[in-house]
Design a protein around this motif. Structure first.
Motif, short mmCIF file in Angstrom:
data_model
loop_
_atom_site.label_atom_id
_atom_site.label_comp_id
_atom_site.label_asym_id
_atom_site.label_seq_id
_atom_site.Cartn_x
_atom_site.Cartn_y
_atom_site.Cartn_z
N TYR A 85 24.34 38.00 34.49
CA TYR A 85 25.60 38.16 34.02
C TYR A 85 26.33 37.17 33.10
O TYR A 85 26.74 37.59 31.81
CB TYR A 85 26.71 38.59 34.94
CG TYR A 85 27.93 39.43 34.37
CD1 TYR A 85 28.07 40.19 33.49
CD2 TYR A 85 29.16 38.79 34.85
CE1 TYR A 85 29.49 40.65 33.07
CE2 TYR A 85 30.25 38.98 34.36
CZ TYR A 85 30.62 40.21 33.41
OH TYR A 85 31.61 40.52 32.93
N ILE A 86 26.39 36.12 33.58
CA ILE A 86 27.02 35.03 32.81
C ILE A 86 26.30 34.59 31.54
O ILE A 86 26.67 34.49 30.44
CB ILE A 86 27.35 33.74 33.73
CG1 ILE A 86 28.44 34.03 34.67
CG2 ILE A 86 27.67 32.29 32.86
CD1 ILE A 86 28.56 33.10 35.77
N ASP A 87 25.00 34.67 31.67
CA ASP A 87 24.21 34.37 30.42
C ASP A 87 24.30 35.50 29.36
O ASP A 87 24.36 35.02 28.26
CB ASP A 87 22.82 34.46 30.86
CG ASP A 87 22.14 33.12 31.66
OD1 ASP A 87 22.91 32.07 31.69
OD2 ASP A 87 21.18 33.13 32.18
N LEU A 88 24.44 36.78 29.87
CA LEU A 88 24.90 37.77 29.04
C LEU A 88 26.12 37.59 28.17
O LEU A 88 26.45 37.73 27.21
CB LEU A 88 24.87 39.30 29.73
CG LEU A 88 25.28 40.46 29.10
CD1 LEU A 88 24.36 40.70 27.91
CD2 LEU A 88 25.41 41.41 30.02
N LEU A 89 27.14 37.41 29.05
CA LEU A 89 28.58 36.95 28.57
C LEU A 89 28.47 35.78 27.41
O LEU A 89 29.43 35.99 26.57
CB LEU A 89 29.55 36.30 29.49
CG LEU A 89 29.87 37.35 30.69
CD1 LEU A 89 31.08 36.59 31.52
CD2 LEU A 89 30.49 38.75 29.95
N LYS A 90 27.71 35.04 27.63
CA LYS A 90 27.58 33.82 26.71
C LYS A 90 26.79 34.13 25.50
O LYS A 90 26.79 33.32 24.34
CB LYS A 90 27.00 32.30 27.31
CG LYS A 90 27.93 31.97 28.34
CD LYS A 90 27.56 30.67 29.17
CE LYS A 90 29.00 29.76 29.29
NZ LYS A 90 28.33 28.43 29.37
N SER A 91 25.84 35.07 25.55
CA SER A 91 25.04 35.16 24.27
C SER A 91 25.31 36.19 23.33
O SER A 91 25.19 36.11 22.21
CB SER A 91 23.62 36.02 25.23
OG SER A 91 23.86 37.14 25.60
N LYS A 92 26.41 37.25 23.71
CA LYS A 92 26.53 38.37 23.00
C LYS A 92 27.87 39.02 23.45
O LYS A 92 28.03 39.13 24.60
CB LYS A 92 25.29 39.36 22.67
CG LYS A 92 25.04 39.98 23.85
CD LYS A 92 23.74 40.95 23.33
CE LYS A 92 23.11 41.55 24.62
NZ LYS A 92 22.06 42.50 24.28
N PRO A 93 28.32 39.86 22.58
CA PRO A 93 29.52 40.95 23.40
C PRO A 93 29.08 41.91 24.17
O PRO A 93 27.88 42.37 23.87
CB PRO A 93 30.43 41.28 21.82
CG PRO A 93 29.75 40.65 20.68
CD PRO A 93 28.42 39.88 21.19
N THR A 94 29.58 42.32 25.29
CA THR A 94 29.21 43.36 26.04
C THR A 94 30.55 43.79 26.58
O THR A 94 31.63 43.29 26.95
CB THR A 94 28.37 42.48 27.38
OG1 THR A 94 28.19 43.70 28.23
CG2 THR A 94 29.26 41.39 28.11
N LYS A 95 30.31 45.10 27.05
CA LYS A 95 31.26 45.99 27.51
C LYS A 95 31.68 45.75 29.23
O LYS A 95 32.79 46.13 29.79
CB LYS A 95 31.27 47.39 27.41
CG LYS A 95 31.19 47.81 25.94
CD LYS A 95 32.47 47.51 25.26
CE LYS A 95 32.62 48.31 23.90
NZ LYS A 95 33.85 48.01 23.11
N TYR A 96 30.54 45.06 29.67
CA TYR A 96 30.55 44.87 31.14
C TYR A 96 31.47 44.06 31.41
O TYR A 96 31.69 42.80 30.99
CB TYR A 96 29.11 44.42 31.66
CG TYR A 96 28.01 45.65 31.82
CD1 TYR A 96 28.71 46.93 32.15
CD2 TYR A 96 26.74 45.48 31.19
CE1 TYR A 96 27.55 47.96 32.40
CE2 TYR A 96 25.76 46.49 31.37
CZ TYR A 96 26.35 47.73 31.82
OH TYR A 96 25.42 48.85 31.86
#
Length: 289
Positions: A85-96
């Motif tokens: 999840y943190i990798d996702l936050l740092k890589s691109k915008p996300t609604k999660y």
């Protein structure tokens, strides 16, 4: 035309006496900019640190999809390991987003990084909650089920907060038997032709940065939007006003159970009725103004 929002007062620091006199007793929000410099969390807490400590934890994720009749109260939309999840936050915008993540239960080590401040209110020490979000993710406009006094400590990134007191509820298109407004209102950029009652609402706005503390008075509506990836921790104290305490008891013991029962019985028809009723009630109240 924009919402009628005034900037929340900001204080560099604030004594307990001044907090109680200037903000708690009159129930006004405030941002304290320099309050937690002596916490280890002030220098240690960032997304990388959380990933290191809690990377293997599976976390519940929520986005901005509308409430559905077949979803339970606060039922997550997805699950993921914290490190992913943190990798996702740092890589691109996300609604999660993650919300109501109990620090004591999930990562007890984090307890060593902060202390419970003395604001003159008895804080609920079993309920320090973390909230995470990616760029442009946001909550619906809502108020908390227990109408608590909230101290919201922000870490990493920037976060926009819009608040309304309960006195403005009549203008906010509140959903009956619920704690939210119409989910199709974009409070960051509302269509005031479609939602004309919002023109009458008077609220507050601020932007939080690392180390800032926002005091949200009891029962206040709040809309949080992450301008960049980050997270916050909330500490809370029970509602002190008898009316708010009574509402909290009603919400917890009756309202949410009644709403879940009606969802099971009526299905989507119940959700649609509530959404329609929110508009009719609001327009009716405004027409009497």
């Amino acid at each position: 035309m924009e919402l009628n929002l005034e900037q929340i007062p900001r204080e560099k620091s604030l004594s307990k006496k001044d907090f109680l006199k200037k903000y708690f007793k009159p129930q006004k929000p405030v941002v304290i900019e320099n309050f937690i410099e002596d916490w280890p969390a002030h220098s240690k807490w960032n997304l990388d640190y959380i990933k290191e400590l809690a990377g293997e934890k599976t976390v519940p994720l929520y986005d901005d999809r509308p409430v559905k009749h077949d979803e339970g109260f606060n039922e997550p939309h997805a699950k993921m390991k914290m490190k992913d999840y943190i990798d996702l936050l740092k890589s691109k915008p996300t609604k999660y987003r993650i919300f109501l993540w109990n620090v004591l239960k999930e990562v007890p080590e984090l307890q060593k990084d902060f202390t419970y401040p003395d604001f003159g209110l008895r804080l609920m020490k079993g309920l320090p909650m973390l909230f995470f979000g990616g760029s442009d993710s946001h909550t619906f406009m809502h108020y908390d089920i227990d109408l608590a006094n909230i101290f919201h400590f922000h870490f990493e990134g920037k976060k926009q907060c819009i608040l309304f007191s309960q006195s403005e509820t009549r203008y906010l298109y509140k959903i009956p038997h619920s704690l939210i407004t119409r989910e199709d209102i974009d409070f960051d950029n509302p269509d005031l032709e479609k939602w004309p009652a919002l023109k009458h609402a008077k609220g507050h706005i601020t932007q939080l940065e690392h180390g800032n503390v926002l005091y949200i008075p009891e029962g206040y509506w709040h809309h949080m939007k992450y301008k960049s990836p980050g997270f916050s921790m909330s500490l809370r104290a029970i509602a002190r006003k008898p009316g708010n305490f009574g509402k909290a008891v009603y919400n917890i013991l009756f309202m949410r159970h009644f709403d879940n029962l009606m969802r099971r019985i009526k299905g989507q028809e119940w959700i649609d009725w509530k959404n329609e009723k929110a508009v009719l009630r609001t327009n009716n109240l405004v027409s009497k103004k």
